[in-house]
Design a protein around this motif. Structure first.
Motif, short mmCIF file in Angstrom:
data_model
loop_
_atom_site.label_atom_id
_atom_site.label_comp_id
_atom_site.label_asym_id
_atom_site.label_seq_id
_atom_site.Cartn_x
_atom_site.Cartn_y
_atom_site.Cartn_z
N LYS A 66 7.74 1.23 0.04
CA LYS A 66 8.55 2.45 0.17
C LYS A 66 9.31 2.40 1.50
O LYS A 66 8.88 1.75 2.45
CB LYS A 66 7.64 3.67 0.18
N LYS A 67 10.41 3.16 1.57
CA LYS A 67 11.20 3.19 2.82
C LYS A 67 10.32 3.60 4.01
O LYS A 67 10.49 3.11 5.12
CB LYS A 67 12.35 4.19 2.69
N SER A 68 9.39 4.52 3.74
CA SER A 68 8.51 5.00 4.82
C SER A 68 7.25 4.13 4.94
O SER A 68 6.34 4.45 5.71
CB SER A 68 8.08 6.43 4.51
N GLY A 69 7.20 3.05 4.19
CA GLY A 69 5.99 2.22 4.15
C GLY A 69 5.79 1.39 5.40
O GLY A 69 6.70 1.22 6.21
N GLU A 70 4.58 0.84 5.54
CA GLU A 70 4.30 0.04 6.72
C GLU A 70 3.38 -1.14 6.39
O GLU A 70 2.66 -1.13 5.40
CB GLU A 70 3.71 0.89 7.86
N VAL A 71 3.48 -2.13 7.29
CA VAL A 71 2.61 -3.31 7.19
C VAL A 71 1.68 -3.27 8.39
O VAL A 71 2.14 -3.19 9.53
CB VAL A 71 3.44 -4.62 7.23
N MET A 72 0.37 -3.32 8.13
CA MET A 72 -0.61 -3.29 9.23
C MET A 72 -1.30 -4.64 9.27
O MET A 72 -1.86 -5.08 8.27
CB MET A 72 -1.62 -2.17 9.02
N PHE A 73 -1.24 -5.28 10.43
CA PHE A 73 -1.72 -6.66 10.55
C PHE A 73 -2.72 -6.78 11.68
O PHE A 73 -2.46 -6.36 12.80
CB PHE A 73 -0.50 -7.56 10.81
N LYS A 74 -3.87 -7.39 11.37
CA LYS A 74 -4.89 -7.65 12.40
C LYS A 74 -5.22 -9.14 12.40
O LYS A 74 -5.30 -9.77 11.34
CB LYS A 74 -6.20 -6.91 12.09
#
Ligand code: SAM
Length: 212
Positions: free
Chosen positions: A143-151
């Motif tokens: 989604k446009k407001s989506g995010e990728v969280m990476f550790k």
């Protein structure tokens, strides 16, 4: 991830009710699988699934999908999942390189990448799950407001990921080189690899990438 070919793992995965066997058929209609229109969060390279099972249990109003390339690894997650009553968690045995074959535009709210394989050789950079090529795939289905969280605990992979995000035109927030001793530590759910590497004293790096 150490890969042992576990005999029968492919068959066991193929017979499991919590594995989506023809994920292409759900493209554009993943919510029909869950029977609701809750947000969809996906972990790519979920390994044995501890992280997703904890999140799914804590957040029944979110639908979770775990993607793992290898049956022998996914089998371990299925064994654990069988001991739960979760209705908001499914798995796919799939290579995320083809993510856009199974998710339509703006279908995913969040993507988690945890301790992704580093692919240290330069010529394999495209295979890293935070490469500009993969970010392009995420751009299509988030989604446009989506995010990728990476550790990760791998500093080289983390610095590469920061660079790639900038090159691909993503914004970064909540960047830390030591997640467990940062303001973002509270509520952090540990993965199997995170437990192992932090017990060895390795600091955990974390970023969140999003688009303007
Ligand atoms: N996320 C787990 C954790 O933090 O404990 C497992 C980390 S393990 C190092 C990386 C996992 O990603 C492996 O199980 C590997 O099979 C999976 N993987 C790597 N590339 C993948 C791809 N292109 N598509 C799906 N899974 C992938």
């Amino acid at each position: 991830m150490r890969l042992r070919n576990i005999r029968g793992s492919r068959e066991a995965v193929a017979a499991n009710e919590f594995v989506v066997h023809e994920p292409e058929l759900y493209k554009g209609k993943w919510n029909s699988l869950f029977g609701n229109d809750h947000p969809i969060h996906v972990e790519i390279g979920m390994g044995k699934g501890q992280f997703l099972m904890q999140l799914a249990s804590a957040n029944p109003e979110i639908n979770y999908i775990g993607i793992e390339k290898y049956s022998s690894v996914l089998l371990r997650a299925l064994e654990k999942r069988a001991t739960t009553e979760l209705t908001n968690l499914y798995f796919i045995r799939f290579d995320a390189e083809y993510l856009n074959d199974i998710f339509a535009q703006e279908e995913i709210d969040r993507i988690y990448l945890n301790f992704s394989d580093p692919w240290p050789k330069d010529r394999h950079a495209k295979r890293r799950l935070t490469s500009r090529e993969f970010l392009g795939r995420y751009d299509q289905c988030l989604k446009k407001s989506g995010e990728v969280m990476f550790k990760t605990d791998n500093r080289m992979l983390f610095d590469f990921s920061l660079e790639e995000a900038k090159i691909a035109g993503w914004e970064l927030k909540e960047v830390t080189y030591d997640l467990h001793h940062s303001e973002y530590a509270q509520g952090n759910v540990m993965t199997e690899y995170e437990e192992r590497f932090s017990a060895m004293g390795n600091p955990i790096h974390r970023l969140v990438a999003y688009r303007k």
